[in-house]
Design an enzyme around this catalytic site. Structure first.
Site: not given
Length: 318
Positions: A155, A218, A254
């Site tokens: 991430d 995300k 996400k």
């Protein structure tokens, strides 16, 4: 996770022409929040679906090998076995989608999961999380080290300065380099939407990140004052849809930060189903970044099975 986005060449014309109708986005967000969610056994089924999409996360300064181990065990058995047995779901292999930790804790997580004979993926935040304000070389090294330690999902955080000043080519180049540093690992790109200023900036940052090869986009690090909100999510999933229609590449989504209740998890699933369809209702293309959410989902499942709410000491810590 198997779907990978190869990315495309930077299309600055597409980026520069993008505009977002703020009022329409806010109206759509209100509609999604106002939807009636499923009840009884249907709600229980949706909640189990939500469990399988959670990236169970610990990103604290006081993380130790022992609480990372506990997190891994909880991710491997997220709902009490007797509750699952009552629902005839004990043999369906229900686990969370992944565990998510800091780079220095990746080796601990890999070791714990290996000892438990679990194939659960380990995700690591990287690139100067949460601010992304460290030198580029340091950020790239951090990605490589996390992959070397066994992380199969990374991430990354974008450099918000580049997005805020409209340096889209520079942002594309940075994300592209992170993509290369990830190697075979999947890359989720954190936009930190609370610090991007406008919906149009969020849309443009989403597009550029996907063009550069992000497998997921995300919302947040969870450390900003504004995290995953429904209006921002609508902007991001519309960007995913536009990118898919133009390139044929599916990119995951996400939301993360501030998602704490089972009710919210259900709204997120409804949003994904309505905006992107059933393909995006699997951990391959949808994740919920959360730490305390699982505890509430397990309480709701306990209530469905027994008819009463569990005291907190009756359920294992998440």
């Amino acid at each position: 996770m198997s779907v990978k986005n190869p990315g495309i060449d930077l299309d600055l014309e597409w980026v520069s022409k993008a505009r977002v109708n703020t009022q329409a986005v806010l109206k759509r967000a209100q509609q999604v929040q106002g939807r009636k969610v499923a009840k009884k056994q249907w709600q229980a089924a949706w909640l189990l679906k939500a469990v399988t999409c959670i990236d169970l996360t610990t990103l604290s300064g006081d993380d130790t090998p022992s609480n990372v181990h506990r997190l891994c065990m909880k991710a491997s058995q997220p709902v009490r076995r007797d509750l699952l047995k009552n629902m005839d779901m004990h043999d369906k292999g229900i686990t969370t989608a992944a565990v998510c930790v800091y780079p220095s804790r990746v080796a601990d997580a890999v070791k714990s999961l290996k000892a438990a004979n679990s194939s659960l993926p380990v995700a690591s935040v990287a690139t100067g999380f949460p601010a992304g304000q460290t030198p580029l070389k340091t950020r790239l090294d951090e990605v490589r080290m996390a992959v070397q330690d066994g992380a199969t999902e990374i991430d990354i955080v974008i450099n918000r300065t580049l997005a805020l000043t409209g340096q889209w080519a520079a942002l594309y180049d940075e994300v592209r380099q992170f993509r290369e540093a990830c190697g075979e690992a999947h890359m989720k790109t954190i936009l930190a939407v609370g610090e991007l200023g406008t919906f149009t900036n969020v849309y443009k940052a989403s597009l550029v990140s996907m063009m550069a090869g992000s497998d997921f986009i995300k919302t947040s690090t969870g450390k900003e004052s504004v995290n995953a909100t429904y209006p921002v999510a609508i902007v991001m999933v519309r960007a995913i849809r536009d990118y898919y229609l133009r390139t044929g590449h599916k990119v995951g989504f996400k939301p993360a930060g501030g998602i704490r209740t089972a009710q919210e998890a259900l709204v997120w699933l409804v949003l994904m189903k309505e905006e992107l369809g059933d393909d995006w209702l699997t951990p391959t293309l949808f994740r919920l970044g959360a730490s305390s959410l699982l505890a509430d989902i397990e309480r709701q499942i306990y209530h469905y099975v027994t008819g009463c709410y569990a005291a907190y000491y009756e359920l294992p810590m998440a």
